[in-house]
Design a protein around this motif. Sequence first.
Motif, short mmCIF file in Angstrom:
data_model
loop_
_atom_site.label_atom_id
_atom_site.label_comp_id
_atom_site.label_asym_id
_atom_site.label_seq_id
_atom_site.Cartn_x
_atom_site.Cartn_y
_atom_site.Cartn_z
N LEU A 120 0.84 -1.20 0.00
CA LEU A 120 0.00 0.00 0.00
C LEU A 120 0.87 1.26 0.00
CD1 LEU A 120 -2.84 1.25 0.15
CD2 LEU A 120 -2.63 1.14 2.64
N GLY A 121 1.94 1.23 0.78
CA GLY A 121 2.86 2.37 0.79
C GLY A 121 3.50 2.60 -0.57
N ALA A 122 3.79 1.52 -1.29
CA ALA A 122 4.35 1.65 -2.63
C ALA A 122 3.33 2.29 -3.58
CB ALA A 122 4.79 0.29 -3.15
N ALA A 123 2.08 1.88 -3.46
CA ALA A 123 1.04 2.48 -4.31
C ALA A 123 0.86 3.96 -3.99
CB ALA A 123 -0.28 1.74 -4.14
N LEU A 124 0.90 4.30 -2.71
CA LEU A 124 0.78 5.71 -2.33
C LEU A 124 2.00 6.52 -2.76
CD1 LEU A 124 -0.83 5.34 1.21
CD2 LEU A 124 -1.94 6.05 -0.93
#
Length: 141
Positions: free
Chosen positions: A29-33
């Motif tokens: 999720l952090g990578a997508a954000l």
Amino acid sequence: MTAIARQPDRSGIHPLHALLLSGSFPLFLGAALSDYAYATSYLIIWSTFASWLIAGALIFTGLAMLCALIGLFRAERRGPYALYFLLLLVTWVLGFVNALIHARDAWAMMPTGFILSIVVAVLACVASLLGFSRANAGGRS
């Protein structure tokens, strides 16, 4: 009367497996954000940060997949556990492809890297929900 010692039933996955599984979704999720932040600001540090988050998520997902494989052989009901293992495998493979896309130049990774990051984050969320569900807790893992 004699007392019979009985081993308590385990109602979930092993704590180490739970730790590894719970680490994969926030990293994806952090990578997508981070990809979203790069898409809106064009600061290259966000693409680098996304690459590192994906690498960490691949480590967590790979180790959780290893625990799931061990649990698959120990489970009494293999259907839900096999689905869970296959979902983790698909998440890891797509995450690896995402890591290869993020290894490109920052301009070249967009929009494919961003879309793939979203897909992998959703898959990691579903895998985490399935891994922690009661239907999957029927084994001796």
